[in-house]
Design a protein around this motif. Structure first.
Motif, PDB file in Angstrom:
ATOM      1  N   ALA A 132       0.846  -1.197   0.000  1.00  0.00           N
ATOM      2  CA  ALA A 132       0.000   0.000   0.000  1.00  0.00           C
ATOM      3  C   ALA A 132       0.876   1.238   0.000  1.00  0.00           C
ATOM      4  CB  ALA A 132      -0.911   0.011   1.227  1.00  0.00           C
ATOM      5  N   ALA A 133       0.560   2.204  -0.836  1.00  0.00           N
ATOM      6  CA  ALA A 133       1.308   3.461  -0.870  1.00  0.00           C
ATOM      7  C   ALA A 133       0.649   4.492   0.031  1.00  0.00           C
ATOM      8  CB  ALA A 133       1.390   3.995  -2.290  1.00  0.00           C
ATOM      9  N   THR A 134       1.477   5.335   0.620  1.00  0.00           N
ATOM     10  CA  THR A 134       0.975   6.401   1.473  1.00  0.00           C
ATOM     11  C   THR A 134       1.918   7.592   1.406  1.00  0.00           C
ATOM     12  OG1 THR A 134       0.136   6.906   3.702  1.00  0.00           O
ATOM     13  CG2 THR A 134       2.178   5.644   3.569  1.00  0.00           C
ATOM     14  N   GLY A 135       1.429   8.744   1.837  1.00  0.00           N
ATOM     15  CA  GLY A 135       2.215   9.963   1.849  1.00  0.00           C
ATOM     16  C   GLY A 135       1.291  11.151   1.992  1.00  0.00           C
ATOM     17  N   ALA A 136       1.878  12.317   2.084  1.00  0.00           N
ATOM     18  CA  ALA A 136       1.104  13.547   2.214  1.00  0.00           C
ATOM     19  C   ALA A 136       1.504  14.529   1.123  1.00  0.00           C
ATOM     20  CB  ALA A 136       1.319  14.179   3.595  1.00  0.00           C
ATOM     21  N   SER A 137       0.538  15.336   0.683  1.00  0.00           N
ATOM     22  CA  SER A 137       0.772  16.382  -0.305  1.00  0.00           C
ATOM     23  C   SER A 137       1.349  15.779  -1.590  1.00  0.00           C
ATOM     24  CB  SER A 137       1.659  17.476   0.284  1.00  0.00           C
ATOM     25  OG  SER A 137       1.651  18.633  -0.519  1.00  0.00           O
ATOM     26  N   GLY A 139       3.657  13.668  -1.957  1.00  0.00           N
ATOM     27  CA  GLY A 139       3.794  12.232  -1.761  1.00  0.00           C
ATOM     28  C   GLY A 139       2.467  11.514  -1.918  1.00  0.00           C
ATOM     29  N   ALA A 140       1.389  12.190  -1.548  1.00  0.00           N
ATOM     30  CA  ALA A 140       0.055  11.632  -1.751  1.00  0.00           C
ATOM     31  C   ALA A 140      -0.300  11.616  -3.227  1.00  0.00           C
ATOM     32  CB  ALA A 140      -0.970  12.453  -0.970  1.00  0.00           C
ATOM     33  N   CYS A 141       0.046  12.686  -3.936  1.00  0.00           N
ATOM     34  CA  CYS A 141      -0.217  12.749  -5.375  1.00  0.00           C
ATOM     35  C   CYS A 141       0.520  11.623  -6.096  1.00  0.00           C
ATOM     36  CB  CYS A 141       0.205  14.113  -5.917  1.00  0.00           C
ATOM     37  SG  CYS A 141      -0.263  14.438  -7.633  1.00  0.00           S
ATOM     38  N   SER A 142       1.788  11.406  -5.737  1.00  0.00           N
ATOM     39  CA  SER A 142       2.553  10.315  -6.341  1.00  0.00           C
ATOM     40  C   SER A 142       1.934   8.964  -6.005  1.00  0.00           C
ATOM     41  CB  SER A 142       4.001  10.356  -5.858  1.00  0.00           C
ATOM     42  OG  SER A 142       4.671  11.502  -6.309  1.00  0.00           O
ATOM     43  N   SER A 143       1.474   8.796  -4.774  1.00  0.00           N
ATOM     44  CA  SER A 143       0.844   7.534  -4.358  1.00  0.00           C
ATOM     45  C   SER A 143      -0.405   7.248  -5.177  1.00  0.00           C
ATOM     46  CB  SER A 143       0.492   7.589  -2.866  1.00  0.00           C
ATOM     47  OG  SER A 143       1.644   7.685  -2.054  1.00  0.00           O
ATOM     48  N   LEU A 144      -1.232   8.268  -5.378  1.00  0.00           N
ATOM     49  CA  LEU A 144      -2.456   8.081  -6.160  1.00  0.00           C
ATOM     50  C   LEU A 144      -2.137   7.845  -7.630  1.00  0.00           C
ATOM     51  CD1 LEU A 144      -4.747  10.816  -4.550  1.00  0.00           C
ATOM     52  CD2 LEU A 144      -4.846   8.341  -4.183  1.00  0.00           C
ATOM     53  N   TRP A 145      -1.103   8.487  -8.124  1.00  0.00           N
ATOM     54  CA  TRP A 145      -0.682   8.241  -9.507  1.00  0.00           C
ATOM     55  C   TRP A 145      -0.303   6.773  -9.692  1.00  0.00           C
ATOM     56  CZ3 TRP A 145       3.884   6.874 -12.111  1.00  0.00           C
ATOM     57  CH2 TRP A 145       3.925   7.172 -13.479  1.00  0.00           C
ATOM     58  N   LEU A 146       0.432   6.219  -8.737  1.00  0.00           N
ATOM     59  CA  LEU A 146       0.772   4.803  -8.801  1.00  0.00           C
ATOM     60  C   LEU A 146      -0.474   3.923  -8.719  1.00  0.00           C
ATOM     61  CD1 LEU A 146       3.925   4.643  -6.486  1.00  0.00           C
ATOM     62  CD2 LEU A 146       3.876   4.209  -8.948  1.00  0.00           C
ATOM     63  N   ALA A 147      -1.412   4.318  -7.863  1.00  0.00           N
ATOM     64  CA  ALA A 147      -2.620   3.510  -7.663  1.00  0.00           C
ATOM     65  C   ALA A 147      -3.454   3.401  -8.930  1.00  0.00           C
ATOM     66  CB  ALA A 147      -3.460   4.106  -6.530  1.00  0.00           C
ATOM     67  N   PHE A 148      -3.511   4.485  -9.711  1.00  0.00           N
ATOM     68  CA  PHE A 148      -4.401   4.518 -10.870  1.00  0.00           C
ATOM     69  C   PHE A 148      -3.700   4.249 -12.197  1.00  0.00           C
ATOM     70  CE2 PHE A 148      -6.711   7.777  -8.090  1.00  0.00           C
ATOM     71  CZ  PHE A 148      -7.504   6.796  -7.507  1.00  0.00           C
ATOM     72  N   HIS A 149      -2.416   4.480 -12.275  1.00  0.00           N
ATOM     73  CA  HIS A 149      -1.706   4.342 -13.544  1.00  0.00           C
ATOM     74  C   HIS A 149      -1.627   2.879 -13.962  1.00  0.00           C
ATOM     75  CE1 HIS A 149       1.358   4.926 -16.654  1.00  0.00           C
ATOM     76  NE2 HIS A 149       1.156   6.233 -16.538  1.00  0.00           N
ATOM     77  N   ASP A 150      -1.657   2.647 -15.273  1.00  0.00           N
ATOM     78  CA  ASP A 150      -1.423   1.295 -15.783  1.00  0.00           C
ATOM     79  C   ASP A 150      -0.077   0.792 -15.292  1.00  0.00           C
ATOM     80  OD1 ASP A 150      -3.819   1.397 -17.131  1.00  0.00           O
ATOM     81  OD2 ASP A 150      -2.917   1.842 -19.090  1.00  0.00           O
ATOM     82  N   LEU A 168      -0.722  -1.549  -6.892  1.00  0.00           N
ATOM     83  CA  LEU A 168      -0.861  -1.489  -5.450  1.00  0.00           C
ATOM     84  C   LEU A 168      -2.120  -2.217  -4.978  1.00  0.00           C
ATOM     85  CD1 LEU A 168      -0.128   2.329  -5.041  1.00  0.00           C
ATOM     86  CD2 LEU A 168       1.432   0.474  -4.374  1.00  0.00           C
ATOM     87  N   LEU A 169      -2.078  -2.643  -3.712  1.00  0.00           N
ATOM     88  CA  LEU A 169      -3.297  -3.160  -3.093  1.00  0.00           C
ATOM     89  C   LEU A 169      -4.259  -2.017  -2.777  1.00  0.00           C
ATOM     90  CD1 LEU A 169      -4.730  -5.680  -1.800  1.00  0.00           C
ATOM     91  CD2 LEU A 169      -3.727  -4.901   0.372  1.00  0.00           C
ATOM     92  N   CYS A 170      -3.713  -0.881  -2.333  1.00  0.00           N
ATOM     93  CA  CYS A 170      -4.511   0.303  -2.021  1.00  0.00           C
ATOM     94  C   CYS A 170      -3.570   1.485  -1.851  1.00  0.00           C
ATOM     95  CB  CYS A 170      -5.351   0.100  -0.747  1.00  0.00           C
ATOM     96  SG  CYS A 170      -4.363  -0.047   0.766  1.00  0.00           S
ATOM     97  N   ALA A 171      -4.147   2.670  -1.709  1.00  0.00           N
ATOM     98  CA  ALA A 171      -3.386   3.872  -1.343  1.00  0.00           C
ATOM     99  C   ALA A 171      -4.172   4.606  -0.270  1.00  0.00           C
ATOM    100  CB  ALA A 171      -3.161   4.770  -2.553  1.00  0.00           C
ATOM    101  N   SER A 238      -9.620   4.131 -13.544  1.00  0.00           N
ATOM    102  CA  SER A 238     -10.426   3.293 -14.427  1.00  0.00           C
ATOM    103  C   SER A 238     -10.904   2.076 -13.659  1.00  0.00           C
ATOM    104  CB  SER A 238      -9.616   2.855 -15.658  1.00  0.00           C
ATOM    105  OG  SER A 238      -8.474   2.120 -15.266  1.00  0.00           O
ATOM    106  N   ALA A 239     -11.858   1.379 -14.230  1.00  0.00           N
ATOM    107  CA  ALA A 239     -12.422   0.200 -13.582  1.00  0.00           C
ATOM    108  C   ALA A 239     -11.326  -0.795 -13.238  1.00  0.00           C
ATOM    109  CB  ALA A 239     -13.455  -0.443 -14.499  1.00  0.00           C
ATOM    110  N   GLY A 240     -11.424  -1.376 -12.053  1.00  0.00           N
ATOM    111  CA  GLY A 240     -10.434  -2.357 -11.618  1.00  0.00           C
ATOM    112  C   GLY A 240      -9.297  -1.785 -10.796  1.00  0.00           C
ATOM    113  N   ASP A 241      -9.244  -0.456 -10.634  1.00  0.00           N
ATOM    114  CA  ASP A 241      -8.184   0.145  -9.833  1.00  0.00           C
ATOM    115  C   ASP A 241      -8.400  -0.137  -8.344  1.00  0.00           C
ATOM    116  OD1 ASP A 241      -6.719   1.192 -11.914  1.00  0.00           O
ATOM    117  OD2 ASP A 241      -7.693   3.152 -11.876  1.00  0.00           O
ATOM    118  N   PRO A 242      -7.339  -0.054  -7.541  1.00  0.00           N
ATOM    119  CA  PRO A 242      -7.452  -0.376  -6.112  1.00  0.00           C
ATOM    120  C   PRO A 242      -8.213   0.697  -5.332  1.00  0.00           C
ATOM    121  CG  PRO A 242      -5.264   0.449  -6.605  1.00  0.00           C
ATOM    122  CD  PRO A 242      -5.953   0.271  -7.926  1.00  0.00           C
ATOM    123  N   PRO A 243      -8.687   0.355  -4.140  1.00  0.00           N
ATOM    124  CA  PRO A 243      -9.379   1.336  -3.301  1.00  0.00           C
ATOM    125  C   PRO A 243      -8.414   2.382  -2.761  1.00  0.00           C
ATOM    126  CG  PRO A 243      -9.047  -0.709  -2.098  1.00  0.00           C
ATOM    127  CD  PRO A 243      -8.615  -0.967  -3.512  1.00  0.00           C
TER     128      PRO A 243
END
Length: 307
Positions: A132-137, A139-150, A168-171, A238-243
């Motif tokens: 699971a990725a985590t971070g703030a500001s 670091g959060a933007c990068s975490s979400l980019w990893l979560a949603f990117h192909d 990722l399993l989640c962010a 997109s569909a299938g991305d982690p929570p």
């Protein structure tokens, strides 16, 4: 304490949140690349089976900050979760070497570090499927980019690290910027000022210029649009991305000026609208938010990674 998070991030590295209370890492400054900032600290949980992983990306607008900002390491270790916290090359360093857009370095460093961690799963007793990725500001933007990117894995690459997955399993993140599109930011929060530096609109030798060219960023939006679409997390959902889990210390107010427009919960509201439309799980937490199941990032990550 959480209400002070955004001001703390803006004053880094003077304050290193969580650093004083963390135990020493099992492995410190492990290199995942050749640049001095491509290093990570690793805390291994005591576990008879491969342990899930909290993968931390520090904040600081991609122009400052340090891996020591990781919080709650002891709580994760007690829960049987290993922790990795990374440094990455700053966007200013990319800009000074002519890399465009400068945000490419910090974001792709995060992906490379994640792949490196997976490559060490056997040696470090880690569960590749439960990261699971985590971070703030930023670091959060990068975490979400990893979560949603192909997935950025390259199966045919001769480098075994490059063959590893970036999924990722989640962010679970705090005060995340969910888009870098100045048109959307202006619509959601009229006094927005963040984002242009990711695409080179700042003096890399003067961090005070980071948020001073938003009007130019908005005017030149069409020029930057391909990069905006590549590096805005919500563009990739997109569909299938982690929570995902989103925490903000102040309530949203769409269409209104915000006290801290760079870290406003308006970002979270708009991402949640997008994810709801895709039937993806998104827990949005702020003061007064309805149906809060997990009051903190830590509680969400421990619950998700251990069940």
């Amino acid at each position: 304490m959480r209400a002070l998070l955004s001001s703390i991030l803006l004053s880094l590295p003077a304050v290193l949140s969580g650093a004083d209370s963390n135990p020493p890492p099992t492995f410190a400054n492990v290199a995942y690349g050749t640049h001095p900032r491509q290093v990570m600290d690793v805390w291994k949980a005591e576990s008879a089976k491969p342990a899930p992983v909290v993968f931390h990306i520090h904040g600081g607008g991609w122009v400052k900050g340090d891996k020591r900002e990781v919080k709650e390491v002891s709580a994760y270790l007690t829960a049987g979760i290993s922790v990795v916290s990374i440094n990455y090359r700053y966007s200013t360093q990319a800009q000074e070497t002519g890399v465009m857009p400068p945000v490419e370095w910090p974001v792709h460093d995060a992906a490379q570090a994640l792949q490196f961690v997976r490559s060490k799963a056997g040696e470090w007793n880690l569960d590749k499927k439960r990261i699971a990725a985590t971070g703030a500001s930023a670091g959060a933007c990068s975490s979400l980019w990893l979560a949603f990117h192909d997935d950025l894995a390259d199966p045919s690459n001769s480098d075994p690290v490059a063959r590893e997955s970036t999924r990722l399993l989640c962010a679970a993140v705090e005060i995340a910027q969910t888009s870098l599109d100045p048109l959307l930011l202006k619509e959601w929060t009229p006094n927005s000022r963040y984002g242009g530096h990711a695409f080179g609109l700042m003096d890399p030798k003067d961090l005070k210029t980071r948020d001073t060219r938003f009007a130019e960023f908005l005017e030149r939006r069409s020029e930057f649009l391909p990069w905006i679409r590549e590096y805005s997390p919500m563009e990739h959902a997109s569909a299938g991305d982690p929570p995902v889990y989103l925490f903000y210390p102040a309530a949203p107010s769409i269409g209104q000026d915000q006290r801290d427009p760079t870290h406003t919960a308006n970002f979270g509201v708009k991402l949640k609208e997008t994810l709801d439309g895709l039937h993806l799980a998104c827990e949005l937490v702020y003061p007064g938010a309805p149906e809060v199941k997990h009051p903190t990032v830590e509680s969400y990550l421990i619950d998700t990674l251990t069940h």
